[in-house]
Design an enzyme around this catalytic site. Structure first.
Site, short mmCIF file in Angstrom:
data_model
loop_
_atom_site.label_atom_id
_atom_site.label_comp_id
_atom_site.label_asym_id
_atom_site.label_seq_id
_atom_site.Cartn_x
_atom_site.Cartn_y
_atom_site.Cartn_z
N ARG A 49 70.89 36.93 75.87
CA ARG A 49 70.22 38.05 76.55
C ARG A 49 71.09 39.30 76.64
NH1 ARG A 49 67.08 35.24 81.57
NH2 ARG A 49 65.83 33.78 80.39
N ASP A 156 59.78 41.69 93.53
CA ASP A 156 60.73 41.00 92.64
C ASP A 156 61.94 41.90 92.47
OD1 ASP A 156 60.29 38.45 90.53
OD2 ASP A 156 61.91 39.83 89.98
C1 LIG Z 1 60.72 31.78 87.67
S1 LIG Z 1 60.16 33.26 88.40
C2 LIG Z 1 58.94 32.63 89.54
C3 LIG Z 1 57.68 33.47 89.56
C4 LIG Z 1 56.58 32.95 90.49
N1 LIG Z 1 57.01 32.93 91.86
C5 LIG Z 1 56.11 31.59 90.05
O1 LIG Z 1 56.43 30.59 90.68
O2 LIG Z 1 55.41 31.51 89.03
C6 LIG Z 1 61.52 33.67 89.50
C7 LIG Z 1 61.55 35.15 89.88
O3 LIG Z 1 62.48 35.31 90.95
C8 LIG Z 1 63.08 36.58 90.79
N2 LIG Z 1 64.36 36.65 91.53
C9 LIG Z 1 65.52 36.01 91.25
N3 LIG Z 1 66.46 36.37 92.12
C10 LIG Z 1 65.89 37.24 92.99
C11 LIG Z 1 66.35 37.96 94.12
N4 LIG Z 1 67.63 37.88 94.55
N5 LIG Z 1 65.48 38.77 94.77
C12 LIG Z 1 64.21 38.88 94.35
N6 LIG Z 1 63.70 38.23 93.28
C13 LIG Z 1 64.54 37.41 92.62
C14 LIG Z 1 63.26 36.71 89.28
O4 LIG Z 1 63.40 38.05 88.86
C15 LIG Z 1 62.00 36.03 88.75
O5 LIG Z 1 61.00 36.96 88.41
#
Ligand SMILES: C[S@@+](CC[C@H](N)C(=O)[O-])C[C@H]1O[C@@H](n2cnc3c(N)ncnc32)[C@H](O)[C@@H]1O
Length: 283
Positions: A49, A156
């Site tokens: 990435r 997010d």
């Molecule tokens: C795997 S996705 C999950 C999306 C959705 N909640 C689902 O279950 O389908 C995890 C998301 O968490 C976000 N994320 C990770 N660390 C974070 C943080 N410190 N604050 C806010 N969002 C965060 C990532 O950018 C990502 O889009």
């Protein structure tokens, strides 16, 4: 003879050298900026990435890239954060949560919040928007809520996914998982093979970029928080702090929905498990 230094440089012996020390630095910066812990088996993913960024910036070595982000080049730090997040999601993912919403939780709220006629739900870590749109579609299916003040906050850390989520446009194949009863909330364009979430659903949602580890501007209280498949990337201490803050910002007996591999056991004693990764705040 291959020197130790060369061996280290060849950890991933491709276009750019990435040493153990570089990876440790990257891991540290990622943790500080996002709470995400990158284990050793993520090295290849991280390499893949970030090389795009190195190419774009004409940087030859990961150590130079680390210097750049360590010195808090704000723009680059944002690209870095967007590059290391994992954004996998889907409409009506872990559908038992939406079934529960429809059959139990929203009917309950309609009774309990009859005086205020207000509902607040937060999709924390909303990725490209499929989760908050699924929530909004369920809410919209209740005609009793027509004159209620109903809002979904979707946040997010990754600014790219928030922009995508706001657009509400998805390739047709992404909407396969939308149950038939909710498909009418989408407009289809057969020429472009795109589906668009209708404004009647979009209007429920406010999208914002937010790092969950930073202070929150919103006051709540929220009737429910969906934080699914987010904390799997966090260590125990970060999870404990976050779930404690969720308990604080939830309404009395507010609900918390977490991902299929996440549990509050040994993380927080402020919630009661209702089974199937659904929790209610203790009163
Ligand atoms: C795997 S996705 C999950 C999306 C959705 N909640 C689902 O279950 O389908 C995890 C998301 O968490 C976000 N994320 C990770 N660390 C974070 C943080 N410190 N604050 C806010 N969002 C965060 C990532 O950018 C990502 O889009």
């Amino acid at each position: 003879m291959v020197s130790t230094i060369n061996k280290k440089a060849q950890i991933i012996g491709r276009e750019f050298p990435m040493t153990d020390r570089d990876f440790t630095r990257i891991r540290h910066i990622a943790y500080e900026a996002t709470g995400i812990t990158l284990s050793d088996h993520k090295k290849n993913m991280v390499y893949g990435r970030l090389t795009r960024r190195l190419r774009r910036l004409n940087i030859d070595r990961f150590c130079d890239y680390c210097d750049l982000i360590e010195h808090r080049d704000a723009q680059e730090l944002s690209y870095f954060v967007n590059a290391i997040t994992t954004n996998l999601t889907a409409f009506f993912r872990e559908n038992h949560h939406f079934e529960y919403m429809k059959n139990v939780f929203i009917p309950e709220l309609i009774r309990e919040n009859a005086a205020t006629r207000r509902i607040r739900i937060w999709s924390a870590g909303c990725s490209t928007g499929e989760e908050p749109y699924s929530i909004a579609m369920v809410l919209k299916s209740f005609p009793q809520l027509i004159n209620w003040d109903v809002k979904v906050l979707a946040t997010d850390l990754d600014s790219d996914v928030v922009a995508k989520a706001k657009s509400g446009d998805y390739p047709m194949m992404r909407i396969d998982s939308v149950p038939r009863e909710y498909k009418r909330n989408l407009q289809f364009d057969n020429e472009t093979e795109q589906a668009r979430v209708k404004d009647a659903v979009k209007k429920f949602i406010t999208f914002k970029q937010l790092n969950l580890l930073h202070p929150w501007k919103m006051k709540g209280p929220f009737d429910a928080i969906f934080c699914r498949n987010v904390v799997i990337y966090f260590d125990m201490n970060t999870r404990k702090l976050l779930f404690n803050r969720y308990a604080d910002i939830l309404s009395e007996s507010g609900m918390l929905f977490v991902g299929h591999s996440e549990s509050l056991q040994k993380v927080s004693d402020r919630f009661i498990s209702l089974g199937k990764t659904i929790y209610r705040k203790k009163t």
